[in-house]
Design an enzyme around this catalytic site. Structure first.
Site, PDB file in Angstrom:
ATOM      1  N   LYS A 118      23.243 -10.178  -0.020  1.00 44.28           N
ATOM      2  CA  LYS A 118      24.631 -10.074  -0.334  1.00 44.28           C
ATOM      3  C   LYS A 118      25.439  -9.729   0.941  1.00 44.28           C
ATOM      4  O   LYS A 118      26.700  -9.442   0.582  1.00 44.28           O
ATOM      5  CB  LYS A 118      24.985  -9.594  -1.832  1.00 44.28           C
ATOM      6  N   HIS A 148       6.357   7.022  11.271  1.00 43.86           N
ATOM      7  CA  HIS A 148       5.821   6.689  10.001  1.00 43.86           C
ATOM      8  C   HIS A 148       5.247   8.173   9.567  1.00 43.86           C
ATOM      9  O   HIS A 148       3.936   8.299   9.717  1.00 43.86           O
ATOM     10  CB  HIS A 148       4.943   5.570   9.889  1.00 43.86           C
ATOM     11  N   ARG A 150      11.924   2.798   3.363  1.00 44.30           N
ATOM     12  CA  ARG A 150      11.387   1.926   4.535  1.00 44.30           C
ATOM     13  C   ARG A 150      12.248   1.019   5.030  1.00 44.30           C
ATOM     14  O   ARG A 150      12.838   0.234   4.338  1.00 44.30           O
ATOM     15  CB  ARG A 150       9.909   1.411   4.251  1.00 44.30           C
ATOM     16  N   ARG A 159       0.864  -1.228   0.104  1.00 45.06           N
ATOM     17  CA  ARG A 159      -0.031   0.094  -0.077  1.00 45.06           C
ATOM     18  C   ARG A 159       0.660   1.315  -0.075  1.00 45.06           C
ATOM     19  O   ARG A 159       0.863   2.190  -0.715  1.00 45.06           O
ATOM     20  CB  ARG A 159      -1.005   0.203   1.195  1.00 45.06           C
ATOM     21  N   THR A 160       1.838   1.370   1.075  1.00 40.58           N
ATOM     22  CA  THR A 160       2.565   2.593   1.141  1.00 40.58           C
ATOM     23  C   THR A 160       3.298   2.750  -0.414  1.00 40.58           C
ATOM     24  O   THR A 160       3.411   3.934  -0.764  1.00 40.58           O
ATOM     25  CB  THR A 160       3.477   2.546   2.478  1.00 40.58           C
TER      26      THR A 160
END
Lengths: 314, 426
Positions: free
Chosen positions: A86, A136, A108, A58-59
């Site tokens: 990695k 957030h 994020r 969604r974000t």
């Protein structure tokens, strides 16, 4: 213009008038998004990279759409799949990306503070799309816009935030934002899901829904963050739903015109009753998604203006 | 004939006070302490101390030197130089290397490397359990014979009480000192900060200081059960002080230490996720810091350590939760301790009891004293010289100090080990 930041890392460093500036601009984008031609070139020529070190549908979609509607070149990078596995460090990843000259970096990350760290190492605008349990900011801003549109104001409201406060960055950003705008905030949830030192946040704390929801204007439900829990915070989902899940009965203690919010994705039948979530007379959950795109357009627009000013001066 | 005569010195006696006088050194030991006008012995070399402080060298319990395993972080050479520059004349090293120092062969390697490379005394500790796994005790007898001065699994708590009880009993039969890390491992698992408003605002996984008290309570019960000689490596929370006081009043063979960082910094210093301030246990609230400083002044806490823990840039340049714990402190221990003196929290003789005499006594060493016959392990310093700490000047290979850029007071001018100069400030 009263918005002077280079990055949007959290609500903590925003002043109330900056929040209002951003929300006012977002209102303009709400209108644009509802028009047949949804295009503006505020970000034309700029490159936006979405770096998601944590799963998000969604974000990420919201940021991508916001960038594209404003004319930016948008690239999505799913980071779990690439360099993290990695062994590349966050700083190395940041330096690599920085060499590609992005203008807006949307990040994020599962660790609190990781986005701050990254912002110190790149010379573009960084937007925090959620870091660990820290902040957030765009979620709190879109919640604020939703409340302002539904209630006609963003101050002197009684707002209940319910559920898993401890693991929620959404709760932290909302507590800070709604506090700055002078609202009365109640937190409702079992003590195991309350962060330590919460009594010093200037909020009222309840462990009973009926008591906590009494006469509130806004009910914000939070998702039970099962992925951040290492077990044993609640006895079971059914007991949690019984005591803290929002249904029509518990909601009846709030004001008759109280709105119901949820940042999504919802666990229906765990923290919220499915029928209630879909009730268009009470739930503004769909509107929150719509506001999300507008708020992110506004945030990126403001940061791009500041970026242009900084680069012009250099 | 006296080898060195320190003249016009402020002699800091941990068992007494600060008096102006002279001190003679012969064959690596203190041969005269003169605090009046009586005639000075004839000496080969006379050092005019210019009214600066002369004190016993610091005995630092709990220094991590990253040999074997991670020599790029710190070697005996670099740690030795840092110690000398910090006025530390005896490093008591930790066994939490990779591999752990848990057998006589590794211990002998460490002792040999220390002799070759370090200009100061090095006394190694060994692991209490094999691989610091908390399952089987190490060869405590052989390790003692090979030169281990104490036994500890460092920051790993021996969670199995049966294993811990057996190790303590066995150590007791040999008179060996065991260092515990008082911490409830369940509560503190995954924690990067002390619980409270700050940790919650920053969204950091946190542990209540109560976990320390719970760990200490358990260890005290184990000491009561086994009669072991026990030292708590770091007491950092006010809540742990009452049980410590009771245990001492009950006559158990218990001493307690704390770290210089917990005495001079608090949880808020982490600010915007500064990983150089991430240590274990995490920094506490200001009330705890003051309570711990007062406990040092009253003598309830016996020992101050640097808990020197080198970490390279890569392990610190990470998000706070993922970053490694620990800070280097051999060179900043003395100036940081001067903060406590200048703030009138702890006086100089008490500081030197905590940093020199008490650790020496606990380990059965004859240093740490300002009396005739004691080893001439000495530090000449000025408690007042102001400076701005620049981590680039540190001698350690790793420069993860939380004091970078900090204003400090107190500089080491010269350090002597057995009467031999091992460091002199330019």
């Amino acid at each position: 213009m009263t918005f002077t930041h280079r990055h949007l890392l959290g609500i903590e460093h925003l002043r109330p008038e900056e929040i209002v500036t951003l929300l006012d601009l977002a209102e303009e984008y709400v209108a644009l998004n509802r028009a047949p031609d949804k295009h503006k070139d505020a970000l034309a020529g700029l490159t936006q990279i979405n770096m998601f070190f944590e799963n998000s549908t969604r974000t990420q979609a919201s940021f991508e759409l916001a960038g594209k509607r404003l004319g930016a070149d948008v690239m999505n990078m799913a980071m779990q799949a690439s360099s993290i596995s990695k062994g590349e460090t966050l700083i190395d990843t940041a330096m690599t990306l920085n060499a590609m000259h992005p203008d807006l970096l949307v990040v994020r990350h599962p660790h609190s503070g990781a986005v701050d760290l990254l912002a110190q190492k790149v010379n573009c605008a960084v937007l925090n799309a959620g870091d660990g349990r820290h902040e957030h900011p765009t979620q709190a801003l879109l919640d604020a816009l939703t409340i302002r549109r539904a209630k006609g104001r963003l101050h002197r409201l009684s707002i209940a935030i319910c559920g898993d406060i401890a693991h929620s960055r959404v709760a932290r950003s909302n507590i800070i934002l709604l506090g700055k705008m002078e609202n009365r905030i109640r937190l409702i949830g079992p003590p195991t899901l309350m962060p330590s030192g919460i009594s010093e946040f200037g909020v009222e704390i309840y462990d009973d829904m009926a008591e906590g929801l009494k006469d509130v204007d806004v009910v914000m439900m939070l998702r039970l963050q099962k992925e951040r829990m290492d077990g044993g915070f609640i006895p079971s989902e059914r007991e949690y739903y019984h005591r803290f899940g929002l249904d029509a009965d518990k909601l009846s203690h709030a004001k008759p015109d109280a709105i119901v919010m949820h940042p999504g994705p919802m666990n229906r039948g765990v923290e919220i009753d499915g029928t209630l979530a879909d009730d268009i007379n009470r739930s503004v959950i769909q509107e929150q998604v719509e506001m999300g795109v507008a708020v992110r357009m506004a945030a990126m627009d403001l940061l791009a203006r500041n970026l242009a000013a900084v680069r012009g001066a250099a | 004939m006296t080898d060195i005569l320190f003249e016009h010195a402020k002699l800091l006696d941990p068992e007494g006070s600060v008096t102006t006088g002279a001190l003679g050194v012969t064959d690596g030991r203190i041969s005269a302490v003169i605090t009046d006008d009586s005639p000075r012995p004839e000496a080969t070399e006379v050092i005019d101390c210019n009214r600066k402080h002369l004190a016993p060298g610091i005995v630092d319990i709990g220094v991590k030197v990253c040999e074997p395993g991670e020599r790029h972080k710190e070697s005996f050479g670099s740690a030795g130089l840092a110690a000398a520059a910090g006025g530390v004349t005896t490093m008591v090293t930790r066994p939490d290397t990779d591999p752990a120092i848990d057998n006589p062969e590794t211990l002998e390697f460490v002792i040999r490397r220390a002799r070759e490379a370090a200009p100061v005394n090095v006394l190694p500790m060994a692991a209490l359990t094999k691989g610091r796994q908390g399952r089987e005790m190490t060869e405590i007898g052989f390790l003692l014979d090979a030169g281990a001065v104490a036994f500890t699994d460092c920051d790993r708590v021996v969670t199995d009480s049966k294993v811990f009880a057996r190790a303590l009993s066995y150590a007791r039969s040999l008179g060996a000192l065991v260092l515990g890390h008082p911490q409830d491992p369940g509560l503190s698992a995954g924690a990067a900060a002390t619980s409270g408003k700050f940790a919650s605002l920053r969204g950091l996984p946190a542990v209540s200081p109560m976990a320390e008290r719970m760990g200490l309570d358990r260890d005290i019960a184990m000491v009561e059960m086994t009669g072991a000689r026990y030292h708590a490596d770091q007491i950092t929370a006010a809540r742990a002080l009452p049980p410590l006081e009771r245990a001492k009043a009950n006559g158990f063979d218990i001493t307690a230490g704390t770290s210089i960082h917990h005495l001079t910094l608090n949880a808020l210093d982490v600010a915007d996720y500064r990983t150089f301030f991430k240590i274990k246990p995490p920094l506490r609230d200001e009330e705890d810091r003051i309570a711990i400083a007062e406990a040092v002044q009253s003598g309830l806490i016996d020992i101050i350590s640097s808990m020197h823990t080198p970490q390279d840039e890569e392990s610190k340049r990470l998000p706070f939760e993922a970053a490694a714990s620990g800070a280097v402190a051999l060179e900043t221990l003395l100036p940081a301790a001067m903060r406590l003196f200048h703030a009138n929290l702890i006086d100089l003789p008490t500081l030197w009891r905590a940093m020199s005499l008490n650790p020496a006594k606990r380990l059965g060493l004859d240093c740490g004293r300002m009396c005739v016959g004691a080893p001439a392990d000495l530090v000449l310093f000025d408690p007042h010289t102001p400076f701005v700490m620049d981590r680039a000047t540190l001698h350690s290979k790793s420069r993860n100090t939380p004091f970078d850029g900090a204003r400090m007071q107190g500089k080491v001018l010269q350090t002597f080990v057995a009467g031999r100069s091992v460091y002199k400030k330019d």
